[in-house]
Design an enzyme around this catalytic site. Structure first.
Site, short mmCIF file in Angstrom:
data_model
loop_
_atom_site.label_atom_id
_atom_site.label_comp_id
_atom_site.label_asym_id
_atom_site.label_seq_id
_atom_site.Cartn_x
_atom_site.Cartn_y
_atom_site.Cartn_z
N GLY A 1 0.77 -1.23 0.00
CA GLY A 1 0.00 0.00 0.00
C GLY A 1 0.80 1.28 0.00
N SER A 2 0.29 2.24 0.70
CA SER A 2 0.63 3.63 0.51
C SER A 2 2.09 3.96 0.75
CB SER A 2 -0.21 4.48 1.44
OG SER A 2 0.22 5.80 1.39
N SER A 3 2.58 4.88 -0.11
CA SER A 3 3.94 5.38 0.07
C SER A 3 4.00 6.48 1.12
CB SER A 3 4.50 5.86 -1.27
OG SER A 3 3.57 6.65 -1.97
N SER A 4 2.89 6.75 1.81
CA SER A 4 2.92 7.71 2.93
C SER A 4 3.37 7.04 4.23
CB SER A 4 1.54 8.34 3.15
OG SER A 4 1.21 9.18 2.09
#
Lengths: 416, 143
Positions: B63-66
């Protein structure tokens, strides 16, 4: 790791302390990834401008204080505030202030204030085969898959450090060999009416991410999906798995034929996809069972941000009706200004649509605090809304989303 | 057992904490609260568990690259895991640690260990990891 003379100069501070700081982080990340060297990049898309807490603001301001500037054209992902519509967020005043300081700092670094997770629909379209450094998982999937530009999934901070140095680790999807498909997904047995339905692509994406993870898949027999459908597929896939690249034979630029997509090799795995195999992926997009005609509290669309075409589709689905529960339509300032001259934006406002630009409902608290049931057609919202907003989600088509917003009660065509 | 050091803990030190295996693939963004360090994804069977101060064993990231930002914020708030053990190269969490180090905040060590070897570490076992990645005996319980 092998660094060029220019890289070493930047590390030594020849281009200023800000660039040296960015280079130290870049080299550290390159080593963590096992890269052997750095390459030039042509553009960047920054995900690190979203406020997750004061720490990110302090880092961005440190880059500004040390006089760093981006060296390549750089767009910005969503921030935590809707700068066009009075901020919109329920963030407390001090967080709002820090989120605003963060957005200001990224502009001071020379980035373009695009504030969108779909920069590829706001004019940022790197060319086939070019190397770029993009953050935001859906943008990464689109950039690699649909544009054929080469990027890895750049985490926050590596994106800005690459933009400041103009360099990126030579690894992963920057290397042509690593871009070939290994898993062939034969979708030719899927009913055509399913593929024509707008719920198909988020479901396919959710299935893909869960099934292949970071492996590279090529779909065959998917017909001719539109750009917005590919966007929905990639966004859902990058939510449920580490999907950074997928191919669609005969559609995406690196997959004109099966042989090309697989680099003239045999697939490692072939999956013959049937509708039954998508059942779990579909049900995973809803977290609650709601009976048709039961009350719902909100509807949200636009993750990734709605394109101008999707805003037009929304207006068409609404017609002259008015929403009884809030319908949050998240989009970019670019798409919004594209549909303003023809009156679409005003029509949506007149129908009671809550237009949100520059941000979205899962990255900052916009939905009413008292959580309830949220209906969405976005695989990405369906995935992230429960954890980030506390709302339960029901996944439905655009028309069902709109009808639900109009009646305030769940509408599902197939159940009726 | 010896772990590969991806990013050394800063300041350099022996890191300690109880092992916490994450059973399902995790995205830090949407999966971990940056405010209190607990697992928040309702689809996660370990929802509600705190990762703060733990030696976090991650079989698969998704999932997210945050995720980097969430880790940085956890560090800033003093809620980070004491160490993170990954199975594969990944820049997302490493970046959070690299930036924390540049900000001069106490940073967890990032290590690497193949899944098969991760599984040899019992859940909740107190661990102690040297700067070179050596696990100093799987620390024994009790007197």
């Amino acid at each position: 790791m092998k660094l060029s003379e220019r890289d070493r100069d930047m590390l030594a501070g020849a281009a200023g302390e800000g660039t040296a700081l960015a280079m130290r982080i870049l080299v550290g990340a390159a080593e963590a990834l096992g890269a052997d060297t750095l390459i030039d990049i042509e553009s960047a898309h920054i995900d690190g401008c979203l406020y997750h807490g004061d720490s990110g603001t302090l880092f961005a301001e440190k880059l500004v204080e040390t006089q760093a500037k981006v060296r390549v054209p750089t767009t910005l992902n969503v921030g935590a505030l809707d700068l066009l519509h009075g901020l919109r967020t329920r963030l407390p005043a001090d967080s709002r202030e820090m989120a605003h300081r963060m957005m200001t700092a990224y502009i001071a670094l020379g980035c373009q204030p695009t504030w969108t997770c779909a920069p590829y629909q706001a004019g940022h379209r790197p060319s086939l085969g070019s190397d770029v450094a993009w953050g935001e998982s859906n943008a990464v999937a689109f950039c690699n898959s649909v544009l054929g530009a080469r990027t890895n999934r750049y985490g926050d901070f590596l994106d800005i450090c690459s933009a400041i140095t103009g360099r990126a680790p030579r690894t992963g999807l920057h290397i042509p060999e690593n871009r070939r498909a290994t898993v062939l997904i034969d979708a030719s047995q899927l009913p055509r009416e399913f593929l024509a339905d707008d719920i198909a692509h988020p479901i396919l994406g959710a299935w893909l991410g869960k099934t292949v993870g970071a492996a590279i898949a090529a779909f065959q027999g998917l017909g001719q999906p539109s750009e917005d459908q590919l966007k929905a597929l990639g966004a859902a896939a990058a939510s449920t798995g580490a999907v950074g690249l997928f191919h669609v034979i005969g559609v995406t630029p690196e997959a004109p034929t099966v042989a090309t997509a697989f680099g003239e090799r045999e697939p490692v795995e072939i999956i013959r996809l049937t509708a039954v195999m998508l059942t779990d992926a579909r049900s995973s997009l809803s977290t609650v069972q709601v009976a048709v005609n039961d009350p719902i509290q909100a509807v949200a669309i636009g993750s990734p941000h709605l394109s101008a075409q999707e805003l037009r589709n929304l207006a068409a689905a609404l017609g002259t009706r008015h929403c009884q529960v809030p319908l949050y339509a998240c989009t970019s300032r670019s798409s919004l200004s594209a549909v303003t001259p023809d009156g679409i934006a005003q029509r949506l406002l007149d129908s009671g649509v809550v237009l949100i630009a520059d941000t979205c409902i899962v990255v900052t608290p916009i939905l009413p605090e008292k959580a309830g049931i949220l209906v969405t057609n976005s695989g990405k919202f369906a995935h992230y809304a429960p954890g980030n907003t506390g709302y339960d989600v029901v996944f439905a088509s655009l028309q069902d989303c709109v009808d639900s917003a109009v009646s305030g009660r769940l509408s599902l065509r197939e159940a009726s | 057992m010896k772990l590969d050091v991806v990013i050394p803990a800063a300041p350099a030190r022996v890191v300690t904490g109880r092992a916490l295996h994450l059973i399902e693939p995790i995205s830090f963004w949407g999966g971990v609260s940056a405010v209190d360090g607990t697992l928040i994804d309702p689809r996660c069977s370990q929802r509600g568990v705190s990762i703060s101060g733990r030696v976090l064993l991650i079989r698969e990231l998704k999932g997210s690259s945050s995720g980097s930002s969430v880790l940085l914020e956890l560090v800033y708030r003093g809620l980070a895991p004491s160490a993170i053990v990954l199975s594969e190269p990944d820049a997302i969490l490493s970046l959070g640690a690299l930036v924390a180090r540049e900000m001069n905040w106490a940073t967890p060590g990032i290590f690497r260990l193949p899944v098969a070897l991760q599984l040899a570490i019992p859940q909740d076992r107190p661990l102690s990891i040297e700067p070179n990645g050596q696990i100093t005996g799987l620390v024994q319980h009790g007197p």
